[in-house]
Every structure is written in C-alpha cells, then in structure tokens.
Design a protein around this motif. Structure first.
Motif, PDB file in Angstrom:
ATOM      1  N   ASP A 171       2.319   6.434   2.168  1.00  0.00           N
ATOM      2  CA  ASP A 171       1.094   5.697   1.836  1.00  0.00           C
ATOM      3  C   ASP A 171       0.566   6.178   0.495  1.00  0.00           C
ATOM      4  O   ASP A 171       0.434   7.380   0.256  1.00  0.00           O
ATOM      5  CB  ASP A 171       0.037   5.922   2.920  1.00  0.00           C
ATOM      6  CG  ASP A 171       0.397   5.250   4.235  1.00  0.00           C
ATOM      7  OD1 ASP A 171       1.268   4.353   4.227  1.00  0.00           O
ATOM      8  OD2 ASP A 171      -0.180   5.629   5.269  1.00  0.00           O
ATOM      9  N   ALA A 172       0.239   5.229  -0.365  1.00  0.00           N
ATOM     10  CA  ALA A 172      -0.206   5.567  -1.714  1.00  0.00           C
ATOM     11  C   ALA A 172      -1.498   6.366  -1.722  1.00  0.00           C
ATOM     12  O   ALA A 172      -1.713   7.201  -2.607  1.00  0.00           O
ATOM     13  CB  ALA A 172      -0.372   4.291  -2.542  1.00  0.00           C
ATOM     14  N   ASP A 173      -2.365   6.156  -0.718  1.00  0.00           N
ATOM     15  CA  ASP A 173      -3.650   6.858  -0.727  1.00  0.00           C
ATOM     16  C   ASP A 173      -3.514   8.325  -0.356  1.00  0.00           C
ATOM     17  O   ASP A 173      -4.497   9.071  -0.394  1.00  0.00           O
ATOM     18  CB  ASP A 173      -4.672   6.155   0.164  1.00  0.00           C
ATOM     19  CG  ASP A 173      -4.252   6.055   1.622  1.00  0.00           C
ATOM     20  OD1 ASP A 173      -3.196   6.633   1.987  1.00  0.00           O
ATOM     21  OD2 ASP A 173      -4.964   5.401   2.405  1.00  0.00           O
ATOM     22  N   ARG A 174      -2.296   8.764   0.010  1.00  0.00           N
ATOM     23  CA  ARG A 174      -2.064  10.195   0.266  1.00  0.00           C
ATOM     24  C   ARG A 174      -1.519  10.912  -0.966  1.00  0.00           C
ATOM     25  O   ARG A 174      -1.350  12.130  -0.944  1.00  0.00           O
ATOM     26  CB  ARG A 174      -1.096  10.385   1.428  1.00  0.00           C
ATOM     27  CG  ARG A 174      -1.665  10.015   2.788  1.00  0.00           C
ATOM     28  CD  ARG A 174      -0.869  10.633   3.907  1.00  0.00           C
ATOM     29  NE  ARG A 174      -1.426  10.337   5.212  1.00  0.00           N
ATOM     30  CZ  ARG A 174      -1.030  10.909   6.341  1.00  0.00           C
ATOM     31  NH1 ARG A 174      -0.055  11.803   6.314  1.00  0.00           N
ATOM     32  NH2 ARG A 174      -1.589  10.593   7.497  1.00  0.00           N
TER      33      ARG A 174
ATOM     34  N   VAL B 178      -0.650  -1.734  -4.738  1.00  0.00           N
ATOM     35  CA  VAL B 178      -0.807  -0.401  -5.329  1.00  0.00           C
ATOM     36  C   VAL B 178      -1.033  -0.573  -6.829  1.00  0.00           C
ATOM     37  O   VAL B 178      -0.152  -1.058  -7.547  1.00  0.00           O
ATOM     38  CB  VAL B 178       0.422   0.484  -5.070  1.00  0.00           C
ATOM     39  CG1 VAL B 178       0.253   1.842  -5.765  1.00  0.00           C
ATOM     40  CG2 VAL B 178       0.627   0.672  -3.580  1.00  0.00           C
ATOM     41  N   THR B 179      -2.206  -0.200  -7.305  1.00  0.00           N
ATOM     42  CA  THR B 179      -2.552  -0.412  -8.703  1.00  0.00           C
ATOM     43  C   THR B 179      -2.826   0.871  -9.481  1.00  0.00           C
ATOM     44  O   THR B 179      -2.837   0.854 -10.715  1.00  0.00           O
ATOM     45  CB  THR B 179      -3.807  -1.308  -8.813  1.00  0.00           C
ATOM     46  OG1 THR B 179      -4.896  -0.683  -8.118  1.00  0.00           O
ATOM     47  CG2 THR B 179      -3.542  -2.684  -8.198  1.00  0.00           C
ATOM     48  N   ASP B 180      -3.058   1.986  -8.765  1.00  0.00           N
ATOM     49  CA  ASP B 180      -3.427   3.225  -9.464  1.00  0.00           C
ATOM     50  C   ASP B 180      -2.251   4.169  -9.652  1.00  0.00           C
ATOM     51  O   ASP B 180      -2.412   5.266 -10.188  1.00  0.00           O
ATOM     52  CB  ASP B 180      -4.558   3.945  -8.730  1.00  0.00           C
ATOM     53  CG  ASP B 180      -4.245   4.234  -7.275  1.00  0.00           C
ATOM     54  OD1 ASP B 180      -3.271   3.653  -6.744  1.00  0.00           O
ATOM     55  OD2 ASP B 180      -4.953   5.056  -6.663  1.00  0.00           O
ATOM     56  N   LEU B 181      -1.063   3.770  -9.227  1.00  0.00           N
ATOM     57  CA  LEU B 181       0.152   4.557  -9.431  1.00  0.00           C
ATOM     58  C   LEU B 181       1.241   3.638  -9.978  1.00  0.00           C
ATOM     59  O   LEU B 181       1.269   2.441  -9.669  1.00  0.00           O
ATOM     60  CB  LEU B 181       0.626   5.201  -8.128  1.00  0.00           C
ATOM     61  CG  LEU B 181      -0.271   6.291  -7.526  1.00  0.00           C
ATOM     62  CD1 LEU B 181       0.215   6.660  -6.131  1.00  0.00           C
ATOM     63  CD2 LEU B 181      -0.323   7.516  -8.428  1.00  0.00           C
ATOM     64  N   ALA B 182       2.145   4.231 -10.762  1.00  0.00           N
ATOM     65  CA  ALA B 182       3.215   3.450 -11.383  1.00  0.00           C
ATOM     66  C   ALA B 182       4.491   4.275 -11.396  1.00  0.00           C
ATOM     67  O   ALA B 182       4.451   5.512 -11.318  1.00  0.00           O
ATOM     68  CB  ALA B 182       2.828   3.051 -12.809  1.00  0.00           C
ATOM     69  N   PRO B 183       5.655   3.596 -11.473  1.00  0.00           N
ATOM     70  CA  PRO B 183       6.912   4.339 -11.560  1.00  0.00           C
ATOM     71  C   PRO B 183       6.880   5.371 -12.686  1.00  0.00           C
ATOM     72  O   PRO B 183       6.410   5.090 -13.785  1.00  0.00           O
ATOM     73  CB  PRO B 183       7.939   3.239 -11.821  1.00  0.00           C
ATOM     74  CG  PRO B 183       7.364   2.027 -11.149  1.00  0.00           C
ATOM     75  CD  PRO B 183       5.877   2.138 -11.395  1.00  0.00           C
ATOM     76  N   GLY B 184       7.350   6.566 -12.379  1.00  0.00           N
ATOM     77  CA  GLY B 184       7.346   7.658 -13.337  1.00  0.00           C
ATOM     78  C   GLY B 184       6.213   8.651 -13.148  1.00  0.00           C
ATOM     79  O   GLY B 184       6.275   9.771 -13.659  1.00  0.00           O
TER      80      GLY B 184
ATOM     81  N   GLY C 292       0.781  -1.221   0.000  1.00  0.00           N
ATOM     82  CA  GLY C 292       0.000   0.000   0.000  1.00  0.00           C
ATOM     83  C   GLY C 292       0.816   1.276   0.000  1.00  0.00           C
ATOM     84  O   GLY C 292       0.263   2.358   0.175  1.00  0.00           O
ATOM     85  N   GLN C 293       2.124   1.154  -0.229  1.00  0.00           N
ATOM     86  CA  GLN C 293       2.998   2.325  -0.187  1.00  0.00           C
ATOM     87  C   GLN C 293       3.688   2.555  -1.523  1.00  0.00           C
ATOM     88  O   GLN C 293       3.738   1.668  -2.384  1.00  0.00           O
ATOM     89  CB  GLN C 293       4.063   2.155   0.909  1.00  0.00           C
ATOM     90  CG  GLN C 293       3.519   2.137   2.319  1.00  0.00           C
ATOM     91  CD  GLN C 293       4.625   2.042   3.351  1.00  0.00           C
ATOM     92  OE1 GLN C 293       5.624   1.343   3.159  1.00  0.00           O
ATOM     93  NE2 GLN C 293       4.453   2.753   4.451  1.00  0.00           N
ATOM     94  N   ILE C 294       4.218   3.774  -1.665  1.00  0.00           N
ATOM     95  CA  ILE C 294       5.045   4.108  -2.819  1.00  0.00           C
ATOM     96  C   ILE C 294       6.374   4.663  -2.320  1.00  0.00           C
ATOM     97  O   ILE C 294       6.463   5.200  -1.221  1.00  0.00           O
ATOM     98  CB  ILE C 294       4.373   5.165  -3.730  1.00  0.00           C
ATOM     99  CG1 ILE C 294       4.087   6.454  -2.944  1.00  0.00           C
ATOM    100  CG2 ILE C 294       3.117   4.604  -4.366  1.00  0.00           C
ATOM    101  CD1 ILE C 294       3.619   7.614  -3.800  1.00  0.00           C
ATOM    102  N   ARG C 295       7.417   4.470  -3.140  1.00  0.00           N
ATOM    103  CA  ARG C 295       8.672   5.174  -2.873  1.00  0.00           C
ATOM    104  C   ARG C 295       8.765   6.328  -3.855  1.00  0.00           C
ATOM    105  O   ARG C 295       8.565   6.161  -5.057  1.00  0.00           O
ATOM    106  CB  ARG C 295       9.879   4.256  -3.030  1.00  0.00           C
ATOM    107  CG  ARG C 295      11.199   4.980  -2.681  1.00  0.00           C
ATOM    108  CD  ARG C 295      12.360   4.011  -2.593  1.00  0.00           C
ATOM    109  NE  ARG C 295      12.691   3.432  -3.889  1.00  0.00           N
ATOM    110  CZ  ARG C 295      13.301   2.257  -4.049  1.00  0.00           C
ATOM    111  NH1 ARG C 295      13.632   1.543  -2.981  1.00  0.00           N
ATOM    112  NH2 ARG C 295      13.565   1.793  -5.254  1.00  0.00           N
TER     113      ARG C 295
END
Length: 318
Positions: A99-102, A74-80, A26-29
């Motif tokens: 957190d990706a939802d932020r 996490v499906t609604d965000l991608a690298p780039g 559920g997170q992004i870097r």
C-alpha cells in the motif's frame, strides 16, 4: 522472481519461484533492495505470532527499495523513488506490492540497509519509550536483551531522551555493544538482575524483550510508580503478572505493539519514522547491523536470530 514463503499453515518457509506481482489501486510495486529480519518472522513460522497473514505469504516485515511501478490513484510516488515500507510481510523477495500510504521517502543520505534496519527496531523503541511510557530525562531505564535488534535501539533512544540506561545482556561481547550504544551500566545475564538493579536505586522504566524469569526479576526491581513495557518474549515464556504487586507499588504495565498502530492510529507510526529519519540524517542514530546476507541465505539469517548469535539487526539484500 524468488521469494521466501510459507505456502500453507504448519509448513516450514521455503524458497519458491513466483510471478512478479502487479500493483492494484493505491499500491506500489517495489524493487526490494533490503529487508530487515525480526523475531516476529520466527514466530510466524511457528504459527504463534499475533498477526499472521493468510497463506501463502512471503516473510519479511520491513523493507526498503526503489518504486518500480505505481497503481491507479497513486500521485505522490513515482518510479525511481527510494522508500521504506513497514509492510508486515512480503519483504523476503525480489519484488513486492505494498500500500502506497505505508511508504516513507528516504533521505538521500540513508542507505537501503539502514532504512530496512530502522523501522521496526527503532520505531518500536521510540514509540514505546516516548509515546507510551513517557520516559523523562533523569529517570533510570532498564533494558533487557540490550544487544538484540530492539533492545539495542532502546539503549540508544533512552540515552538520547536523557535517561540513565542500565543494559542487561548475555556475555562481555554483547554488553560491549550495548556500552557503545550509550549504556551507562552493564549487567551480565549470569548476575542477579534483581539485586543489581535494586542496589543501583531501582528502575523507573523497564523495557523487556526477554520475558520469563528475566521479566520477573526486572518487575521486582522496579521503583514505585514505575512503568514496565513487555516488548517481546525471546526467552520463550510469557510472564504472568501478579496484579496484587501492581497495587502495592503503584506500577503500570504498558502493552505495546507497533503493528497495531498501523490499523487504528497510523499517523503515530509515520510521525515516529519521520523523527527517526531526521535523527539519522543528523547522525544522532546509526543502526547496528551485525550481518548482511543475500536473499538465498535468508534461512541462515533466521537461524542467527533463533540462536541469538546476532547483535542489532540482520539484513537481507535481494
């Protein structure tokens, strides 16, 4: 990677080398490209902020950058992807895990610097004036600290909402910045704030970022049924509000903390950001950024805030 951290309670922030973090479920870097500084960063260093994460932690509440990696689920965000994140901390570093939802995707026309400068300052003013104070066209809005990070956005948003805006700030240079943001009337800090505002017909809504004696003067110049928003206490003193005066003038003092909405009504924050990003794309708002500094000068940026030598926002670019 380099990060500007508080390692233990009571210590000053310092630059440290730490491992690049990996995103969990559920997170992004994020490869951080810009981070806006806020008065809250100073309060965290003093240990007096209302929402301080456990140590060690990296300072920096609002960031923008490019998604570098995504965690499981996490499906609604991608690298780039270019995104803004109101993170609460973690922004003064080269990379951060959030957190990706932020995360909110940026319009193509928005720079990373503007994205880092918009979130807290504009979000605070928009949500406080619209969602909480219900500012109406034709009302008189008094903004104290009107050339600061949040004060300047309150001037701009108040004008967009159709209010007559009175800006209070220290010195001709800062008042000129407020005038350019849309203020109708300017009051210098050296003047008698209460007397000037009363002579102008009083204030219907007060947006106060200073506290102390400034809040007291604004309080006494508020019209019956007026609403007061104690947004911050840059002057150092938290004012004590006489409840008997609230009764006599039928006043309302409205608490507002944007970070709290992330915990109990996050959709309000997302909706506000969506509105603000749309206004930016239309050219209706433009963050005033007085200083852009590299990460290794973050301490200098904090000093600019502390000594009130900046106008609008200070942005750090790792």
């Amino acid at each position: 990677m380099l990060a500007y951290q508080i390692r233990s309670k009571g210590e000053h922030a310092a630059f440290v080398q730490v491992d690049v973090p990996n995103p969990g479920p559920g997170q992004i870097r994020l490869r951080i490209r810009a981070c806006g500084l806020n008065f809250a960063d100073l309060l965290m260093q003093k240990g007096t902020y209302q929402d301080i994460p456990p140590t060690p932690f990296t300072l920096g509440l609002e960031v923008a950058g490019e998604v570098d990696s995504v965690g499981k689920g996490v499906t609604d965000l991608a690298p780039g992807d270019r995104v803004a994140v109101y993170s609460g901390h973690g922004g003064l570093a080269e990379y951060g895990v959030f957190d990706a939802d932020r995360a909110v995707k940026l319009p193509d026309t928005m720079s990373f610097e503007d994205a880092a400068a918009i979130q807290i300052a504009y979000g605070t003013s928009h949500m406080a004036l619209d969602h909480r104070a219900r500012l109406q066209p034709g009302e008189t809005l008094l903004v104290t600290g009107a050339a600061g990070g949040v004060g300047l956005t309150a001037v701009e948003i108040g004008k967009l909402m159709g209010a007559r805006v009175i800006a209070h700030a220290r010195g001709a240079d800062k008042l000129e910045v407020a005038r350019q943001a849309g203020a109708d009337i300017l009051i210098d800090d050296a003047e008698d704030l209460r007397a000037r505002v009363k002579d102008l017909g009083g204030a219907d809504v007060v947006y106060d970022a200073i506290g102390g004696e400034v809040f007291k003067a604004a309080f006494r110049a508020t019209n019956p049924e007026g609403r007061l928003l104690p947004i911050g206490f840059a002057g150092g003193d938290v004012p004590q509000i006489p409840a008997n005066h609230l009764l006599v003038k039928n006043l309302t003092v409205i608490g507002f903390y944007i970070g709290g909405y992330l915990k109990f009504r996050p959709q309000v924050v997302h909706d506000s950001f969506a509105t603000l990003f749309d206004w930016h794309a239309q050219g209706r708002i433009k963050p005033h950024i007085s200083h852009v500094l590299p990460l290794d000068r973050a301490a200098e940026g904090m000093t600019l805030l502390k000594e009130r030598k900046s106008t609008g926002k200070v942005v750090i670019t790792p």
